[in-house]
Design an enzyme around this catalytic site. Structure first.
Site, PDB file in Angstrom:
ATOM      1  N   LEU A 102       0.874  -1.176   0.000  1.00 57.40           N
ATOM      2  CA  LEU A 102       0.000   0.000   0.000  1.00 57.40           C
ATOM      3  C   LEU A 102       0.908   1.221   0.000  1.00 57.40           C
ATOM      4  O   LEU A 102       1.958   1.209   0.652  1.00 57.40           O
ATOM      5  CB  LEU A 102      -0.893   0.018   1.249  1.00 57.40           C
ATOM      6  CG  LEU A 102      -2.007  -1.043   1.338  1.00 57.40           C
ATOM      7  CD1 LEU A 102      -2.712  -0.966   2.696  1.00 57.40           C
ATOM      8  CD2 LEU A 102      -3.028  -0.880   0.212  1.00 57.40           C
ATOM      9  N   ASP A 103       0.486   2.274  -0.698  1.00 55.74           N
ATOM     10  CA  ASP A 103       1.272   3.515  -0.715  1.00 55.74           C
ATOM     11  C   ASP A 103       1.493   4.043   0.696  1.00 55.74           C
ATOM     12  O   ASP A 103       0.691   3.770   1.596  1.00 55.74           O
ATOM     13  CB  ASP A 103       0.508   4.640  -1.432  1.00 55.74           C
ATOM     14  CG  ASP A 103       0.292   4.364  -2.881  1.00 55.74           C
ATOM     15  OD1 ASP A 103       1.041   3.569  -3.448  1.00 55.74           O
ATOM     16  OD2 ASP A 103      -0.648   4.968  -3.425  1.00 55.74           O
ATOM     17  N   LEU A 104       2.512   4.885   0.818  1.00 56.57           N
ATOM     18  CA  LEU A 104       2.826   5.524   2.109  1.00 56.57           C
ATOM     19  C   LEU A 104       1.572   6.093   2.783  1.00 56.57           C
ATOM     20  O   LEU A 104       1.327   5.869   3.956  1.00 56.57           O
ATOM     21  CB  LEU A 104       3.853   6.648   1.857  1.00 56.57           C
ATOM     22  CG  LEU A 104       4.259   7.481   3.049  1.00 56.57           C
ATOM     23  CD1 LEU A 104       5.016   6.649   4.072  1.00 56.57           C
ATOM     24  CD2 LEU A 104       5.111   8.682   2.621  1.00 56.57           C
ATOM     25  N   GLU A 105       0.758   6.816   2.006  1.00 59.76           N
ATOM     26  CA  GLU A 105      -0.382   7.511   2.612  1.00 59.76           C
ATOM     27  C   GLU A 105      -1.671   6.688   2.589  1.00 59.76           C
ATOM     28  O   GLU A 105      -2.705   7.162   3.042  1.00 59.76           O
ATOM     29  CB  GLU A 105      -0.609   8.862   1.923  1.00 59.76           C
ATOM     30  CG  GLU A 105       0.518   9.871   2.190  1.00 59.76           C
ATOM     31  CD  GLU A 105       0.802  10.052   3.688  1.00 59.76           C
ATOM     32  OE1 GLU A 105      -0.134   9.943   4.506  1.00 59.76           O
ATOM     33  OE2 GLU A 105       1.978  10.282   4.026  1.00 59.76           O
ATOM     34  N   THR A 106      -1.618   5.480   2.035  1.00 60.29           N
ATOM     35  CA  THR A 106      -2.822   4.647   1.995  1.00 60.29           C
ATOM     36  C   THR A 106      -2.929   3.833   3.275  1.00 60.29           C
ATOM     37  O   THR A 106      -1.930   3.376   3.826  1.00 60.29           O
ATOM     38  CB  THR A 106      -2.808   3.726   0.751  1.00 60.29           C
ATOM     39  OG1 THR A 106      -2.721   4.544  -0.406  1.00 60.29           O
ATOM     40  CG2 THR A 106      -4.064   2.880   0.667  1.00 60.29           C
TER      41      THR A 106
END
Ligand code: URA
Length: 237
Positions: A102-106
Site C-alpha cells: 500500500l502507498d505511504l499515505e494509503t
C-alpha cells in the site's frame, strides 16, 4: 533438535550469533536459562525464548492482517530509517513480510505471511483478486466521470480494466465525495491515478477488502491473525 539450530533456522539470527547469545544467557527453554548451545529441545512441546521473545519454528505458517495507518512504508526495511509496516508487527517472528503493497499515505488492510507460495498466488495477476477501497476525493465527480472510471481510464502504466465504482456520500459542504472502488489489478497508485485522470484528487484512501476478506473493525495500527476459514478462502481464490 539442537537449541542453536532451532533458533537459527527460525530466521532470528545466524547460527554463530545464536551460539553467542546462548552462552550470554539470553535464551530460555520453558522459562529456564539454558547456556548449552547443543541442548536438545522438543520442537512440538518446548517453549524457547530468545532475548524475551518467543521463537516460532519455521515450519509454522503465519497469516495475519494489519490495519495500516497512513505514514508507514510498505517495505521490510528502509535505509533512511523512516517508519515501516514492520515496526507495527515487530513482536512477531522476523520471517513474515507484507503481501503486496500500500502507498505511504494509503491505509487499511495489508496481509503478512511467511508462506511464499501463498503470497505468490495471491499477487499473481492471473488470479484477478478483487480489492475493495474506500476513497475520499475532492469535489463531486459527475456521472460522466464515474462512468469513465467504471469503463477504464488511461493512467501512466496503461488503461485500467473495468472497475466497480459506487458513490457513497457527498460531504455536507460539497467539498468531497466518498466512493467504494473495487479493482482486480495492482497498477502503481492505481486508485489515486484513476481519480486524477477524471479530474479529482484522492484525499484519503483505505483498503477494506481483499477477495471476501474484510478489514472489519480492526483498530488502526493493530493486527490480528487470520482465522483458518479466512486462510482457506484466500487460498481458494
Ligand atoms: N491504489 C492506490 O492508489 N494506492 C494504493 O496504495 C493502493 C491502490
Amino acid at each position: 533438535m539442537r537449541l542453536e539450530k532451532f533458533i537459527a533456522t527460525s530466521g532470528i539470527a545466524s547460527r554463530r550469533a545464536v551460539k553467542k547469545s546462548i552462552l550470554a544467557g539470553l535464551v530460555t527453554v520453558n522459562g529456564e536459562p539454558v547456556l548449552v548451545p547443543g541442548h536438545p529441545i522438543d520442537v512440538e512441546t518446548d517453549t524457547v525464548e530468545f532475548d524475551g521473545k518467543r521463537v516460532e519454528p519455521l515450519t509454522e505458517r503465519i497469516y495475519l492482517m494489519l490495519n495500516k495507518p497512513a505514514g508507514y512504508l510498505t517495505t521490510r526495511s528502509d535505509e533512511r530509517g523512516r517508519p515501516t509496516v514492520m515496526n507495527l508487527v515487530a513482536d512477531l517472528p522476523a520471517s513474515i513480510y507484507p503481501v503486496g503493497r500500500l502507498d505511504l499515505e494509503t491505509e487499511g488492510l495489508l496481509l503478512f505471511t511467511n508462506d511464499g507460495d501463498f503470497a505468490y498466488r495471491l499477487l499473481h495477476p492471473s488470479h484477478e483478486i478483487e480489492k475493495t477501497y474506500l476513497a475520499w476525493v475532492k469535489g463531486v465527480p459527475n456521472d460522466d466521470a464515474i462512468q469513465r472510471l467504471r469503463q477504464g481510464v488511461t493512467i501512466l502504466s496503461g488503461t485500467t480494466a473495468p472497475a466497480k465504482v459506487k458513490r457513497l456520500k457527498v460531504s455536507k459542504d460539497g467539498a468531497s465525495t466518498q466512493f467504494e472502488v473495487v479493482i482486480h489489478e495492482g497498477k502503481k497508485r492505481q486508485v489515486r491515478l484513476m481519480f486524477k485522470a477524471v479530474g479529482h484528487s484522492v484525499m484519503r484512501l483505505k483498503r477494506v477488502g481483499i477477495g471476501n476478506l474484510q478489514l472489519g473493525n480492526l483498530p488502526q495500527g493493530q493486527y490480528r491473525l487470520l482465522t483458518p476459514r479466512e486462510i482457506t478462502a484466500l487460498m481458494g481464490l
